[in-house]
Scaffold this motif. Structure first.
Motif, short mmCIF file in Angstrom:
data_model
loop_
_atom_site.label_atom_id
_atom_site.label_comp_id
_atom_site.label_asym_id
_atom_site.label_seq_id
_atom_site.Cartn_x
_atom_site.Cartn_y
_atom_site.Cartn_z
N SER A 1 0.83 -1.21 0.00
CA SER A 1 0.00 0.00 0.00
C SER A 1 0.86 1.25 0.00
O SER A 1 0.52 2.25 -0.66
N GLN A 2 1.99 1.22 0.71
CA GLN A 2 2.89 2.37 0.72
C GLN A 2 3.56 2.57 -0.65
O GLN A 2 3.73 3.70 -1.11
N LEU A 3 3.90 1.47 -1.31
CA LEU A 3 4.49 1.58 -2.64
C LEU A 3 3.48 2.13 -3.64
O LEU A 3 3.81 2.98 -4.48
N GLU A 4 2.24 1.65 -3.55
CA GLU A 4 1.21 2.12 -4.49
C GLU A 4 0.91 3.60 -4.29
O GLU A 4 0.70 4.33 -5.28
N LEU A 5 0.90 4.08 -3.06
CA LEU A 5 0.69 5.51 -2.80
C LEU A 5 1.76 6.34 -3.48
O LEU A 5 1.48 7.40 -4.07
N ARG A 6 2.98 5.89 -3.43
CA ARG A 6 4.09 6.63 -4.02
C ARG A 6 4.06 6.56 -5.54
O ARG A 6 4.40 7.54 -6.21
N GLU A 7 3.65 5.42 -6.06
CA GLU A 7 3.55 5.31 -7.52
C GLU A 7 2.46 6.24 -8.06
O GLU A 7 2.65 6.88 -9.11
N ARG A 8 1.35 6.31 -7.35
CA ARG A 8 0.27 7.20 -7.80
C ARG A 8 0.68 8.68 -7.72
O ARG A 8 0.26 9.49 -8.54
N ALA A 9 1.53 8.97 -6.75
CA ALA A 9 1.97 10.36 -6.59
C ALA A 9 2.99 10.76 -7.65
O ALA A 9 3.18 11.96 -7.92
N GLY A 10 3.66 9.80 -8.25
CA GLY A 10 4.63 10.09 -9.29
C GLY A 10 5.76 10.97 -8.79
O GLY A 10 6.35 10.71 -7.74
N ASN A 11 6.06 12.04 -9.52
CA ASN A 11 7.16 12.93 -9.15
C ASN A 11 6.88 13.69 -7.86
O ASN A 11 7.80 14.25 -7.25
N ALA A 12 5.61 13.71 -7.45
CA ALA A 12 5.26 14.41 -6.21
C ALA A 12 5.39 13.52 -4.98
O ALA A 12 5.10 13.96 -3.86
N ALA A 13 5.82 12.28 -5.17
CA ALA A 13 5.96 11.37 -4.04
C ALA A 13 6.99 11.89 -3.06
O ALA A 13 7.97 12.54 -3.45
#
Length: 397
Positions: A192-204
């Protein structure tokens, strides 16, 4: 410790079908693991059991295993483990990839974060002196500093603490279905933490978990399964071991007001004192290997494919290596201390763990007056595979 009325050891049996030399799960062993392993080291230093395979209790035998990764493989699990469960050349490649995450400058940047966490928990301990310091201090400290290191949110603190309790219960019960369920639950937190960062893209957020998503190996991005394995290794080991370390240190100091006084006067001695306390009572009991060929260890013949358990907690109390091994001597040379392992699999996060422990003890000494064990609540020792204490209460001295 024997499984019947025979002597707890025999050395005249042929391999590869040995009977049991001891029962690692017996009440006599679990009542005081450290004392039991000391006895095994002296009476039967290379001992067989159905539960652990061949257990090695002597320092020299453990070093033989750690120094020969060709004969003693780390490929012990059915599940991928990056890089702990790898042998060269794969281990060499992934180990080189993760080591920069534990570079001194990266670790040093987290000291203020860990110190603030420790200070808040010490304040809680000061206002709740009757609390269980394992459940209410050591385990929350381990969870919060690990989340801080990985960039995980505060909303994971409570779920991870609940996960610790469920994982411990499943492991103690040897409930394989429950163990599989809690393992999947933990992997779900990571994904879930990885998916949140992938969805955020460059804004992660620019944290360690995001860095792993952008990490390459062999010219390609790490797979999700590889990242999950890396983070599982770092986190599961960290949560249990750091919490055990804190409990062991507090238990020891509660019985040594002289050492508390010494450390309050001279904080520079904290690192050496911690290493010596954790040599005496290892926070990590054992580690696994498997023999790749027939080999002799400590005068006994181990067959190819046989399971091996290196007993850190016993090797670090070996009188052949440490003079007066059962005595607290913080001035002793710690170069043979196997607290963080040895060989190619030595713990990459050793410096991080040392800093986390130094910080929490420094804050405890600053925030609490002299303390002792609570006279009305006996400490409850952890049972294998855990070490330290599952319950511990302190009181003002």
């Amino acid at each position: 410790m024997a499984t019947d009325n025979r002597k707890p050891y025999q050395t005249d049996r042929p391999s590869p079908c040995p009977a049991q030399d001891w029962d690692p799960r017996s009440p006599q062993v679990q009542q005081n693991q450290i004392r039991a392993y000391d006895q095994m080291r002296e009476e039967c230093p290379v001992a067989h059991s159905d539960y652990l395979g061949w257990s090695l209790f002597r320092h020299q035998d453990v070093l033989q295993v750690l120094g020969d990764h060709e004969t003693f493989s780390n490929l012990v699990s059915r599940h991928p483990s990056v890089p702990n469960g790898m042998d060269p050349p794969e281990h060499t490649l992934y180990r080189a990839m993760i080591e920069p995450y534990f570079a001194p400058e990266r670790i040093d940047a987290f000291e203020p974060v860990f110190r603030q966490i420790a200070r808040e928990l010490v304040d809680y301990l000061g206002t709740n002196p009757s609390c269980d310091v394992i459940r209410d201090f050591a385990e929350p400290y381990a969870v919060r500093i690990q989340c801080g290191f990985l960039g995980w949110p505060q909303s994971l603190h409570a779920p991870l603490l609940r996960w610790i309790y469920r994982n411990r219960a499943a492991t103690h019960a040897r409930d394989t279905d429950a163990m599989a369920t809690v393992a999947l639950e933990f992997d779900g937190h990571i994904r879930s933490q990885l998916e949140l960062r992938e969805r955020a893209g460059n804004a992660a957020s620019d944290d360690l978990s995001t860095c792993l998503l952008r990490q390459t190996v062999k010219g390609r991005r790490l797979k999700h399964s590889e990242i999950v394995s890396i983070l599982r290794n770092w986190t599961v080991g960290e949560l249990g071991t750091i919490a055990a370390c804190v409990g062991i240190i507090l238990h020891f100091l509660a019985g040594r007001l002289d050492t508390q006084t010494l450390l309050r006067r001279d904080r520079n001695q904290i690192p050496q004192v911690i290493d010596e306390i954790l040599r005496l009572h290892g926070p990590l009991i054992s580690n696994r290997r498997v023999a790749t060929r027939q080999v002799k260890v400590g005068g006994r013949t181990l067959g190819a494919g046989e399971r091996i358990t290196v007993m850190w907690a016993a090797a670090n109390r070996d009188g052949e290596i440490f003079a007066e091994a059962d005595q607290f001597r913080p001035e002793r040379d710690q170069s043979h201390n196997l607290l963080y392992g040895a060989g190619i699999h030595v713990c990459p996060g050793a410096q991080l763990a040392r800093m986390q422990l130094n910080v929490v003890l420094d804050e405890l000494l600053s925030g609490l007056g002299p303390f002792a064990l609570h006279p009305g609540a006996d400490p409850v020792r952890a049972i294998y595979p855990a070490s330290g204490f599952s319950s511990l209460f302190l009181a003002p001295a």
